[in-house]
Design a protein around this motif. Sequence first.
Motif, PDB file in Angstrom:
ATOM      1  N   SER A  92       0.829  -1.201   0.000  1.00  0.00           N
ATOM      2  CA  SER A  92       0.000   0.000   0.000  1.00  0.00           C
ATOM      3  C   SER A  92       0.865   1.252   0.000  1.00  0.00           C
ATOM      4  O   SER A  92       0.598   2.207  -0.744  1.00  0.00           O
ATOM      5  CB  SER A  92      -0.914  -0.014   1.223  1.00  0.00           C
ATOM      6  OG  SER A  92      -1.610   1.202   1.338  1.00  0.00           O
ATOM      7  N   GLU A  93       1.897   1.243   0.822  1.00  0.00           N
ATOM      8  CA  GLU A  93       2.811   2.388   0.880  1.00  0.00           C
ATOM      9  C   GLU A  93       3.567   2.556  -0.435  1.00  0.00           C
ATOM     10  O   GLU A  93       3.757   3.680  -0.906  1.00  0.00           O
ATOM     11  CB  GLU A  93       3.775   2.228   2.053  1.00  0.00           C
ATOM     12  CG  GLU A  93       3.104   2.401   3.400  1.00  0.00           C
ATOM     13  CD  GLU A  93       3.975   2.000   4.571  1.00  0.00           C
ATOM     14  OE1 GLU A  93       5.159   1.649   4.366  1.00  0.00           O
ATOM     15  OE2 GLU A  93       3.462   2.035   5.708  1.00  0.00           O
ATOM     16  N   GLU A  94       3.988   1.445  -1.046  1.00  0.00           N
ATOM     17  CA  GLU A  94       4.670   1.514  -2.340  1.00  0.00           C
ATOM     18  C   GLU A  94       3.750   2.105  -3.404  1.00  0.00           C
ATOM     19  O   GLU A  94       4.175   2.959  -4.194  1.00  0.00           O
ATOM     20  CB  GLU A  94       5.131   0.121  -2.782  1.00  0.00           C
ATOM     21  CG  GLU A  94       6.304  -0.424  -2.012  1.00  0.00           C
ATOM     22  CD  GLU A  94       6.632  -1.864  -2.395  1.00  0.00           C
ATOM     23  OE1 GLU A  94       6.135  -2.361  -3.431  1.00  0.00           O
ATOM     24  OE2 GLU A  94       7.392  -2.509  -1.644  1.00  0.00           O
ATOM     25  N   LEU A  95       2.507   1.653  -3.443  1.00  0.00           N
ATOM     26  CA  LEU A  95       1.549   2.167  -4.418  1.00  0.00           C
ATOM     27  C   LEU A  95       1.255   3.645  -4.184  1.00  0.00           C
ATOM     28  O   LEU A  95       1.176   4.429  -5.137  1.00  0.00           O
ATOM     29  CB  LEU A  95       0.251   1.360  -4.375  1.00  0.00           C
ATOM     30  CG  LEU A  95       0.331  -0.052  -4.926  1.00  0.00           C
ATOM     31  CD1 LEU A  95      -0.953  -0.819  -4.594  1.00  0.00           C
ATOM     32  CD2 LEU A  95       0.564  -0.037  -6.425  1.00  0.00           C
ATOM     33  N   ALA A  96       1.111   4.030  -2.926  1.00  0.00           N
ATOM     34  CA  ALA A  96       0.850   5.436  -2.609  1.00  0.00           C
ATOM     35  C   ALA A  96       2.027   6.304  -3.030  1.00  0.00           C
ATOM     36  O   ALA A  96       1.840   7.391  -3.589  1.00  0.00           O
ATOM     37  CB  ALA A  96       0.572   5.602  -1.119  1.00  0.00           C
ATOM     38  N   SER A  97       3.233   5.820  -2.792  1.00  0.00           N
ATOM     39  CA  SER A  97       4.433   6.557  -3.173  1.00  0.00           C
ATOM     40  C   SER A  97       4.532   6.694  -4.698  1.00  0.00           C
ATOM     41  O   SER A  97       4.813   7.778  -5.218  1.00  0.00           O
ATOM     42  CB  SER A  97       5.678   5.844  -2.639  1.00  0.00           C
ATOM     43  OG  SER A  97       6.847   6.481  -3.068  1.00  0.00           O
ATOM     44  N   ALA A  98       4.281   5.611  -5.404  1.00  0.00           N
ATOM     45  CA  ALA A  98       4.320   5.641  -6.879  1.00  0.00           C
ATOM     46  C   ALA A  98       3.240   6.578  -7.417  1.00  0.00           C
ATOM     47  O   ALA A  98       3.475   7.335  -8.367  1.00  0.00           O
ATOM     48  CB  ALA A  98       4.143   4.244  -7.447  1.00  0.00           C
ATOM     49  N   HIS A  99       2.066   6.547  -6.800  1.00  0.00           N
ATOM     50  CA  HIS A  99       0.968   7.427  -7.225  1.00  0.00           C
ATOM     51  C   HIS A  99       1.346   8.889  -6.996  1.00  0.00           C
ATOM     52  O   HIS A  99       1.087   9.746  -7.847  1.00  0.00           O
ATOM     53  CB  HIS A  99      -0.301   7.080  -6.451  1.00  0.00           C
ATOM     54  CG  HIS A  99      -1.482   7.877  -6.871  1.00  0.00           C
ATOM     55  ND1 HIS A  99      -1.815   9.048  -6.273  1.00  0.00           N
ATOM     56  CD2 HIS A  99      -2.403   7.675  -7.854  1.00  0.00           C
ATOM     57  CE1 HIS A  99      -2.892   9.550  -6.848  1.00  0.00           C
ATOM     58  NE2 HIS A  99      -3.262   8.726  -7.810  1.00  0.00           N
ATOM     59  N   GLN A 100       1.982   9.174  -5.868  1.00  0.00           N
ATOM     60  CA  GLN A 100       2.403  10.546  -5.563  1.00  0.00           C
ATOM     61  C   GLN A 100       3.457  11.011  -6.561  1.00  0.00           C
ATOM     62  O   GLN A 100       3.409  12.159  -7.030  1.00  0.00           O
ATOM     63  CB  GLN A 100       2.943  10.633  -4.132  1.00  0.00           C
ATOM     64  CG  GLN A 100       3.261  12.031  -3.676  1.00  0.00           C
ATOM     65  CD  GLN A 100       2.040  12.931  -3.631  1.00  0.00           C
ATOM     66  OE1 GLN A 100       0.933  12.471  -3.387  1.00  0.00           O
ATOM     67  NE2 GLN A 100       2.224  14.202  -3.885  1.00  0.00           N
ATOM     68  N   GLU A 101       4.394  10.139  -6.915  1.00  0.00           N
ATOM     69  CA  GLU A 101       5.425  10.492  -7.900  1.00  0.00           C
ATOM     70  C   GLU A 101       4.797  10.802  -9.257  1.00  0.00           C
ATOM     71  O   GLU A 101       5.178  11.771  -9.917  1.00  0.00           O
ATOM     72  CB  GLU A 101       6.441   9.351  -8.038  1.00  0.00           C
ATOM     73  CG  GLU A 101       7.350   9.190  -6.846  1.00  0.00           C
ATOM     74  CD  GLU A 101       8.248   7.967  -6.948  1.00  0.00           C
ATOM     75  OE1 GLU A 101       8.337   7.361  -8.045  1.00  0.00           O
ATOM     76  OE2 GLU A 101       8.852   7.614  -5.920  1.00  0.00           O
TER      77      GLU A 101
END
Length: 127
Positions: A92-101
Motif C-alpha cells: 500500500s505504501e509503495e503504491l501510494a508513493s508511486a501514485h504521488q510520484e
Amino acid sequence: MDDTLAQTQRLKAAIHFTTGQICQTIAADCGREFSRQAIAAIAETTFRQCDTFAKDLEAFARHAKRNTINVDDVKLVSRRSTALSTYIQQKSEELASAHQEQKEKRRKNTVKRKHQDTEGDPEQNED
C-alpha cells in the motif's frame, strides 16, 4: 444461475491448478512430495478463505456506506495475519508513493507546458 456455477467451477479449477504448481515448486526446493489429496485440500481451503475475504470486504464497504472496496478494507481483512497485514501495508505504501510520484510528474509537466505556452504567446511578451 448456470453461468455463475460455471464461473465458480472455472475459478476453483484455476486455484487448484495454481496450488498444484506452487506445491510442485516447493516440493522441488525442499525434496518433498505433496499428495493429490493434500493439494486438493490446500486448494479448497484457499478457495474458501478467498470467499470469506470477499464477503468480509463487501461487508466492510457496505458498513462504511460505500459501493467500492478500498485499500483500508483490504488492510482490515488482513488484520488476523501479521505477515499478510505487513505485506499489504508495505504494498500500500509503495503504491501510494508511486501514485504521488506520478502526480508530481504530471503537475511539473503541466506547469512546464503552461510556461512554454506563455513564452510563445506574443501578447504575453509585449511588456
